[in-house]
Design a protein around this motif. Sequence first.
Motif, PDB file in Angstrom:
ATOM      1  N   ARG A 285       0.863  -1.289   0.006  1.00 56.39           N
ATOM      2  CA  ARG A 285      -0.066  -0.009  -0.147  1.00 56.39           C
ATOM      3  C   ARG A 285       0.926   1.328   0.052  1.00 56.39           C
ATOM      4  N   GLN A 286       0.248   2.473   0.156  1.00 53.23           N
ATOM      5  CA  GLN A 286       1.120   3.597   0.388  1.00 53.23           C
ATOM      6  C   GLN A 286       1.894   3.909   1.361  1.00 53.23           C
ATOM      7  N   HIS A 287       3.043   4.521   1.357  1.00 55.19           N
ATOM      8  CA  HIS A 287       3.786   5.072   2.516  1.00 55.19           C
ATOM      9  C   HIS A 287       4.278   3.992   3.193  1.00 55.19           C
ATOM     10  N   VAL A 288       4.623   2.964   2.621  1.00 54.84           N
ATOM     11  CA  VAL A 288       5.433   1.662   3.549  1.00 54.84           C
ATOM     12  C   VAL A 288       6.967   1.499   3.199  1.00 54.84           C
ATOM     13  N   GLY A 289       7.476   2.529   2.589  1.00 49.31           N
ATOM     14  CA  GLY A 289       8.733   2.551   2.522  1.00 49.31           C
ATOM     15  C   GLY A 289       9.519   1.742   1.039  1.00 49.31           C
ATOM     16  N   LYS A 290       8.625   1.935   0.034  1.00 50.98           N
ATOM     17  CA  LYS A 290       9.064   1.427  -1.106  1.00 50.98           C
ATOM     18  C   LYS A 290      10.250   2.071  -1.796  1.00 50.98           C
ATOM     19  N   THR A 291      10.417   3.536  -1.764  1.00 50.29           N
ATOM     20  CA  THR A 291      11.397   4.354  -2.296  1.00 50.29           C
ATOM     21  C   THR A 291      12.672   4.159  -1.340  1.00 50.29           C
ATOM     22  N   SER A 292      12.485   3.936  -0.057  1.00 51.19           N
ATOM     23  CA  SER A 292      13.556   3.675   0.699  1.00 51.19           C
ATOM     24  C   SER A 292      14.375   2.344   0.510  1.00 51.19           C
ATOM     25  N   VAL A 293      13.622   1.385   0.210  1.00 47.80           N
ATOM     26  CA  VAL A 293      13.990  -0.021  -0.298  1.00 47.80           C
ATOM     27  C   VAL A 293      14.797   0.374  -1.657  1.00 47.80           C
TER      28      VAL A 293
ATOM     29  N   HIS B 123      28.422  -7.663 -14.128  1.00 49.30           N
ATOM     30  CA  HIS B 123      27.040  -7.709 -13.885  1.00 49.30           C
ATOM     31  C   HIS B 123      26.374  -6.388 -13.917  1.00 49.30           C
ATOM     32  N   PHE B 124      25.286  -6.348 -14.698  1.00 49.34           N
ATOM     33  CA  PHE B 124      24.489  -5.155 -14.665  1.00 49.34           C
ATOM     34  C   PHE B 124      22.963  -5.322 -14.583  1.00 49.34           C
ATOM     35  N   ILE B 125      22.312  -4.507 -13.868  1.00 47.08           N
ATOM     36  CA  ILE B 125      21.152  -4.641 -13.305  1.00 47.08           C
ATOM     37  C   ILE B 125      20.232  -3.609 -13.458  1.00 47.08           C
ATOM     38  N   THR B 126      18.909  -3.976 -13.468  1.00 45.36           N
ATOM     39  CA  THR B 126      17.980  -2.551 -13.530  1.00 45.36           C
ATOM     40  C   THR B 126      16.954  -3.039 -12.314  1.00 45.36           C
ATOM     41  N   ILE B 127      16.820  -1.811 -11.925  1.00 46.76           N
ATOM     42  CA  ILE B 127      15.761  -1.539 -10.661  1.00 46.76           C
ATOM     43  C   ILE B 127      14.611  -1.034 -11.040  1.00 46.76           C
ATOM     44  N   CYS B 128      13.404  -1.369 -11.010  1.00 48.34           N
ATOM     45  CA  CYS B 128      12.156  -0.827 -11.508  1.00 48.34           C
ATOM     46  C   CYS B 128      11.303  -0.697 -10.387  1.00 48.34           C
ATOM     47  N   GLU B 129      10.923   0.859 -10.159  1.00 45.32           N
ATOM     48  CA  GLU B 129      10.204   1.024  -8.798  1.00 45.32           C
ATOM     49  C   GLU B 129       8.682   0.975  -9.251  1.00 45.32           C
ATOM     50  N   GLY B 130       7.806   0.600  -8.546  1.00 41.55           N
ATOM     51  CA  GLY B 130       6.437   0.792  -8.621  1.00 41.55           C
ATOM     52  C   GLY B 130       5.803   1.891  -8.049  1.00 41.55           C
ATOM     53  N   THR B 131       4.456   1.996  -8.340  1.00 44.07           N
ATOM     54  CA  THR B 131       3.928   2.952  -7.663  1.00 44.07           C
ATOM     55  C   THR B 131       2.644   2.685  -6.745  1.00 44.07           C
TER      56      THR B 131
END
Length: 470
Positions: A41-49, A170-178
Motif C-alpha cells: 500500500r502507500q507509504h510503506v517505504g518502497k522508495t527507501s528500499v 554484472h549489470f542490473i535494472t531496478i524498477c520502482e512501482g507506484t
Amino acid sequence: MGMHRPALTLSAHRHYSASPAIQSSSSTTIRQRPIYICATRQHVGKTSVSLALVSHFTKRFGSENVGYIKAVGQQCMRVWDEPLDNDTNDADDEAGQYVLVDKDVKLIRDHFGLSHLRYQDMSPVLIPQGYTKSYLDGEINHQDQMADIRRAYLNIVKATKLRGGNHNNHFITICEGTGHVGVGSVVGSGNARIAAELGADVVLVANGGLGSTFDELELNRALCLQYGVNIAGVVINKVQPDKYDQTREYLTKAIDQMWKGPNGEPAPPILGVVPDRPYLGCPALADVESTFGTVLLSGSDHRYRHYDVGSNVQGRSIGMSMITTDLAAFLRTMQRQDGDARTIFICHVTRDDVILGFLAEYRRKTRRGIPFQSALVICTGCDDGGGNKSDIELSPEVCDMIRDAGPAGPPVLRAPGYSPADAAKHIRTMTPKFNANDERRVTKATEHYEPFIDFDLLIDRTTYASDIAA
C-alpha cells in the motif's frame, strides 16, 4: 514460487537485457532479471528500499552498470534532459530538452550519478489529474502507452550495457512501482502487469506487524499470481525494535506455510526486516510547504531542517505547539528552550503580538550566540461559526518585517485557509517524502536500510541460466 511463467511480451528481451554475471560454459550464461519493487500500500517505504538497492548495486557493480526506471509516476517535476552521447557520430545526436518526470526519478538519478540514463527513459508514463478520464474516454491508446514503457526500458538496458556491461560485469535494472501492486490498473498499467511485460521479478515491501501485514501481502500476491509474476522475496519495513525477532520469526512461518508451491516448491524468502527509525518519518519544512502549498516567507536556508512533531514529554507535545496563551506566556515557553530545541509553533494571523514576539526572540538569542531552530506557521483561515470560511490576509507591515529576516532568518510560513487546529492535524498526519535536495534524509535512509537487506540472496533469486549468447 514454483509457478509456471507464461510467455510474456518481452520474454525474448530477457536474453537481451539480463546481465552476464557468470560465464559458466561456452553456451550457458547466468543472467539477471530486472527487479521490480512493489509495496502492499502507500507509504510503506518502497522508495527507501529502492534507494538501498541502487546504493548497494552501484557500489558493487559500478554506477554505469545499474539502471533505474519508474514506469508509471504520479508526482512529477520539470527537469532538463541532456542527450546521451553513446557514439562518435555527432550528426545524429539529439538536442537537450525540458521533460516532466516522476520526482523519485530525479532523486535516484542525481543522488547516485546515473548520468548514463536519460530522464525521459526513466519516467516514460505520468498520470496527472484527468489522465484516468482521458484513458477511459479512449483519448489515450493503451498499446501506445505500453509501447512507451517497453521502449524506455529497452533504452535503459541499452545505455547500461553500452556504458559498463560486458561478459565480465554484472549489470542490473531496478524498477520502482507506484503504490501497491494494483495501482494503475484503471489505465491498464498496474504494477503487476508492467512487471510481467518487462519479465521482472517482484520484491514486495510491507510495513511491520503480523496479521494485517500478511493479509496485505496475500492480497498483493494474488495479483502477481494472476499475471504470472515471480515474487523474488519480501522486505518487512518499519518494524518496532522490541518486536524485531518476533516479526521475522512469525512472518517467515506464515509465508513458508501459506505460499508454498503446489508441488512443494519453497515459498519466497524474507529478504530483509528493517527496524523503524523515527527520524525518517519526521517532516522537513519543505514537507510543510508542500502540504500547505506555500513557501517560507523567511528562513528558506533551513528548508530541509527536520522536526519531530510526534515527540512529547508527559503527554505534552514538544515538537509542535499551538499558541493559545498571551504573549508573556509564549515568550516564557520560548526562553525555556535550549539551543537544540526544534518546535513548530502555530498561531492565527490575528496574533500579531505572537508573530512579532517570535521574531524578537530570534533576534535576542542570535545576539547572545544561542542557536534558534524553531519555526512558525501562521494560519489565515477563519470560520464565522455558521460554516462560512474565509481567509484573513497577513498585514503588509508584519509581512515585510518577516521577509526582512531573510533566508538565514527564522523559518516562517503561511498556511492559507487553515485554522491552527487544522494545520496542526495536517502536519502531524503528513507522510514526509524524499526530496532530491534533502541529501541528509536520503543518505540516512540509505545507510539505515542497506545493512538489513540480503542482497546476495536477492541476486540468487533473480538470476537464471541462458543458452543464448549475449
